[in-house]
Design a protein around this motif. Sequence first.
Motif, PDB file in Angstrom:
ATOM      1  N   ALA A 225     -54.118 -28.385  26.841  1.00  0.00           N
ATOM      2  CA  ALA A 225     -53.239 -29.504  27.178  1.00  0.00           C
ATOM      3  C   ALA A 225     -54.050 -30.776  27.395  1.00  0.00           C
ATOM      4  O   ALA A 225     -53.645 -31.871  26.969  1.00  0.00           O
ATOM      5  N   GLY A 226     -55.211 -30.637  28.040  1.00  0.00           N
ATOM      6  CA  GLY A 226     -56.075 -31.788  28.233  1.00  0.00           C
ATOM      7  C   GLY A 226     -56.591 -32.353  26.927  1.00  0.00           C
ATOM      8  O   GLY A 226     -56.690 -33.579  26.754  1.00  0.00           O
ATOM      9  N   LEU A 227     -56.920 -31.492  25.991  1.00  0.00           N
ATOM     10  CA  LEU A 227     -57.413 -31.945  24.697  1.00  0.00           C
ATOM     11  C   LEU A 227     -56.301 -32.607  23.871  1.00  0.00           C
ATOM     12  O   LEU A 227     -56.569 -33.529  23.104  1.00  0.00           O
ATOM     13  N   GLU A 228     -55.094 -32.142  24.021  1.00  0.00           N
ATOM     14  CA  GLU A 228     -53.968 -32.827  23.368  1.00  0.00           C
ATOM     15  C   GLU A 228     -53.820 -34.249  23.934  1.00  0.00           C
ATOM     16  O   GLU A 228     -53.532 -35.187  23.194  1.00  0.00           O
TER      17      GLU A 228
ATOM     18  N   GLN B 255     -56.181 -21.036  20.661  1.00  0.00           N
ATOM     19  CA  GLN B 255     -55.472 -22.210  21.162  1.00  0.00           C
ATOM     20  C   GLN B 255     -56.131 -23.509  20.704  1.00  0.00           C
ATOM     21  O   GLN B 255     -55.444 -24.446  20.282  1.00  0.00           O
ATOM     22  N   LEU B 256     -57.456 -23.575  20.761  1.00  0.00           N
ATOM     23  CA  LEU B 256     -58.140 -24.803  20.328  1.00  0.00           C
ATOM     24  C   LEU B 256     -58.034 -24.977  18.824  1.00  0.00           C
ATOM     25  O   LEU B 256     -58.001 -26.108  18.319  1.00  0.00           O
ATOM     26  N   GLY B 257     -57.968 -23.869  18.105  1.00  0.00           N
ATOM     27  CA  GLY B 257     -57.831 -23.954  16.656  1.00  0.00           C
ATOM     28  C   GLY B 257     -56.526 -24.568  16.199  1.00  0.00           C
ATOM     29  O   GLY B 257     -56.408 -24.976  15.032  1.00  0.00           O
ATOM     30  N   ARG B 258     -55.545 -24.650  17.089  1.00  0.00           N
ATOM     31  CA  ARG B 258     -54.254 -25.237  16.743  1.00  0.00           C
ATOM     32  C   ARG B 258     -54.221 -26.754  16.931  1.00  0.00           C
ATOM     33  O   ARG B 258     -53.241 -27.401  16.559  1.00  0.00           O
ATOM     34  N   ILE B 259     -55.262 -27.310  17.529  1.00  0.00           N
ATOM     35  CA  ILE B 259     -55.259 -28.745  17.830  1.00  0.00           C
ATOM     36  C   ILE B 259     -55.725 -29.519  16.604  1.00  0.00           C
ATOM     37  O   ILE B 259     -56.848 -29.307  16.117  1.00  0.00           O
ATOM     38  N   PRO B 260     -54.907 -30.398  16.069  1.00  0.00           N
ATOM     39  CA  PRO B 260     -55.298 -31.158  14.873  1.00  0.00           C
ATOM     40  C   PRO B 260     -56.572 -31.963  15.122  1.00  0.00           C
ATOM     41  O   PRO B 260     -56.749 -32.590  16.172  1.00  0.00           O
ATOM     42  N   GLY B 261     -57.478 -31.921  14.150  1.00  0.00           N
ATOM     43  CA  GLY B 261     -58.705 -32.697  14.227  1.00  0.00           C
ATOM     44  C   GLY B 261     -59.815 -32.060  15.026  1.00  0.00           C
ATOM     45  O   GLY B 261     -60.922 -32.606  15.092  1.00  0.00           O
TER      46      GLY B 261
END
Length: 415
Positions: free
Chosen positions: A405-408, A324-330
């Motif tokens: 969701a928080g990281l987004e 899941q975290l690997g999908r977050i850009p940057g």
Amino acid sequence: MVTLHKPVADGFDVERVRCDFPILARPVRGKPLVYLDSAATTQRPRQVVEAMARFFDQENANVHRGVHFLSEKATASYEGARERVRRFLNARESREIVFVRGTTEAINLVAFTFGKQRVGAGDEVLVSAMEHHSNIVPWQMLCEEKGAKLVVAPIDDRGVLLLDELERRIGPRTRLVAVSHVSNALGTVNPVKRVVELAHARGVPVLVDGAQGAPHVPADVQDLGCDFYAFSGHKIYGPTGIGVLYGRAEHLEAMPPWQGGGDMILSVAFEKTIYNQIPYKFEAGTPNMAGAVGLGAALDWLEALPREAAWRHEDEVLAYGTEQLGRIPGLRILGTAPGKAAVLSFVMDDIHPHDIGTVLDREGIAIRTGHHCAQPLMARLGVPATARASLGIYNTTAEIDALAAGLEKVRRMFA
């Protein structure tokens, strides 16, 4: 309470486990608590709190020196906790278990007794590049005092210990190897058994920092073959202020006391003091009796669970988090060793980790930010700090979704 919505390890009921932790049901800043800071300190199940309360309510007295009923009860509970730890570590004898305040004190004890006996001018102590400060600074202090050298075994960019390089650094002047079982900052599970084999082949003893290992992987000291193993109660669902040093009996018997005072003596005269037997020789003063009882209760609670299923559950939540975290850009995860345990350390573009942690806190999500008492490791990775989400067996994939969701939200705020 966050509800699990993705199947995990068969035979492990995480919702039932979470019921043992009332704190996990409390709101934080109007949001459900998502506790992802277990590498700093785990939460305690109610069974630990109740065991400590029973001790204070029913048995509280000083141990070992009293002949009255309460002292005898307290002594039985305290020594029962020692035997409980022995079984957990599969040590040969209870006298190989020394109660200390935590892993830090355990390593310092070894450095300034066993280390002082073995290390001299021109000698070497070998550590790895991923060590916690507690497994660096005591050895630096010893080396400075003795005119010895601290040697560092390197890691690769994934956070994997380079065994060939470690083996090359075990030389004729190496007097001790000190290595973590599991990295607190990366989650790397080191091949400790192989490290011990390499060191022992050259007659070099090994200390294992098990602060992160004992909660997440098997910690059988006879199987590992190590000379010393240290861990802390508060990392393994027990109380703060209590920890364990396992040491081979032959080493502990040969080591001088570290602190002087009550209970570490057999007799005292102004002319000469005769020291107590192990492990009491290293337990000066009134011990943390309730802490030992709480630690014993934590181990009872932990080992009543299906351990293999619990470890699989942690691994599956970690794998889900990595995905899941690997999908977050940057976002870039630091520490990608195969078979790692329980830790997701990451950085996000140019966003400071403290800012990440602050925004997540407003969402009820508790993570750790900073250098994680591993500044040399941060320098090796080329970052000043990371954000770290660390898992316990009570964490769920729904909590990972909340983290993502928080990281987004963090990413959008700093875009």
